[in-house]
Structure formats: structure tokens, C-alpha cells
Design a protein around this motif. Structure first.
Motif, mmCIF file in Angstrom:
data_model
loop_
_atom_site.group_PDB
_atom_site.id
_atom_site.type_symbol
_atom_site.label_atom_id
_atom_site.label_comp_id
_atom_site.label_asym_id
_atom_site.label_seq_id
_atom_site.Cartn_x
_atom_site.Cartn_y
_atom_site.Cartn_z
ATOM 1 N N THR A 23 -26.987 24.365 -0.137
ATOM 2 C CA THR A 23 -26.961 22.948 0.238
ATOM 3 C C THR A 23 -28.198 22.255 -0.309
ATOM 4 O O THR A 23 -29.201 22.894 -0.645
ATOM 5 C CB THR A 23 -26.963 22.750 1.774
ATOM 6 N N TYR A 24 -28.134 20.943 -0.363
ATOM 7 C CA TYR A 24 -29.280 20.152 -0.817
ATOM 8 C C TYR A 24 -30.467 20.356 0.115
ATOM 9 O O TYR A 24 -31.599 20.525 -0.332
ATOM 10 C CB TYR A 24 -28.883 18.672 -0.879
ATOM 11 N N TYR A 64 -27.597 17.895 -6.980
ATOM 12 C CA TYR A 64 -26.281 18.319 -6.513
ATOM 13 C C TYR A 64 -25.501 18.899 -7.679
ATOM 14 O O TYR A 64 -25.497 18.344 -8.767
ATOM 15 C CB TYR A 64 -25.490 17.129 -5.951
ATOM 16 N N GLY A 68 -22.252 20.232 -6.820
ATOM 17 C CA GLY A 68 -20.934 19.923 -6.292
ATOM 18 C C GLY A 68 -21.032 19.860 -4.786
ATOM 19 O O GLY A 68 -22.120 19.763 -4.229
ATOM 20 N N ARG A 69 -19.905 19.922 -4.141
ATOM 21 C CA ARG A 69 -19.916 19.837 -2.677
ATOM 22 C C ARG A 69 -20.509 21.077 -2.028
ATOM 23 O O ARG A 69 -20.973 21.023 -0.899
ATOM 24 C CB ARG A 69 -18.503 19.618 -2.154
ATOM 25 N N THR A 70 -20.504 22.188 -2.741
ATOM 26 C CA THR A 70 -20.926 23.427 -2.106
ATOM 27 C C THR A 70 -22.156 24.067 -2.731
ATOM 28 O O THR A 70 -22.467 25.211 -2.414
ATOM 29 C CB THR A 70 -19.781 24.457 -2.142
ATOM 30 N N THR A 124 -26.254 23.373 -4.805
ATOM 31 C CA THR A 124 -27.346 22.552 -5.297
ATOM 32 C C THR A 124 -28.145 23.385 -6.281
ATOM 33 O O THR A 124 -28.348 24.577 -6.081
ATOM 34 C CB THR A 124 -28.247 22.119 -4.122
#
Length: 112
Positions: free
Chosen positions: A68-69, A44, A46-48, A50
Motif C-alpha cells: 500500500t501507499y 502508485y 495500481g490498486r494493490t 506501490t
């Protein structure tokens, strides 16, 4: 309403699969250029985003960013990349750094 709110789950899944395939091509290309195989980790950022960190058979390393992850994992899977739980131990020891990396790291340490 935004297009993300109106997209169907199937359309969202199809878009994610296309992204994963595009990233997988890059991973496969990297592997081919660096000994035929690549291993790495999906982390990760951050939130947005990967980050997919790859280490080639010759010790060269590179990375790709996925939205995304799940897309990152799928891309690694499609490329046949062996995934590790973390970037430590044996995987980290295989990375070979060149003059550029050493100079860059020294510059950071010296405030440059």
C-alpha cells in the motif's frame, strides 16, 4: 469470512508496520551500498501495490514494492529516505544508467 474480514484494526496495523520495517531494511541496505543515503519517490502502481523508487548518493537506482501507499511511505520514513513529490528534475538527473539499461532501452525501441 476471510481472515482479512476478521482481523482487528490493531492486528492489521501491526502487520503493516512489520512490512514497512522489512522494506525499510532493504532501503537502508541499498543506501549503505550506494553512498550512504538514498532519495526517491513513492508511486502508485495500481490498486494493490506501490513502488518505491530509490536513487543512491552514487546515482545508482533501485526499487521496492510495497502493498500500500501508506506502507511505502512508512518504510521510507523508517529508513530515513528523503522523499520527493515526483521523479523529475534534479532527482531524475542524478540517476546513472549503465550499459545494461541502454541496451535494454534500445532493444525495446527496436522491438526486441
Amino acid at each position: 469470512m476471510s481472515s482479512a474480514e476478521t482481523a482487528t484494526p490493531a492486528a492489521t496495523d501491526a502487520r503493516a508496520e512489520r512490512r514497512a520495517k522489512r522494506i525499510a531494511k532493504n532501503i537502508s541496505s541499498f543506501a549503505k551500498q550506494h553512498g550512504g543515503t538514498a532519495e526517491g519517490v513513492v508511486e502508485y502502481v495500481g490498486r494493490t501495490a506501490t513502488r518505491i523508487v530509490m536513487v543512491g548518493a552514487d546515482g545508482a537506482w533501485g526499487d521496492q514494492v510495497a502493498p500500500t501507499y501508506a506502507v511505502g511511505q512508512r518504510a521510507a520514513e523508517l529508513a530515513g529516505m528523503k522523499l520527493h513529490a515526483s521523479f523529475e528534475g534534479e532527482l531524475a538527473l542524478r540517476v546513472k544508467t549503465g550499459a545494461y539499461e541502454w541496451k535494454r532501452m534500445a532493444g525495446i525501441q527496436l522491438g526486441g
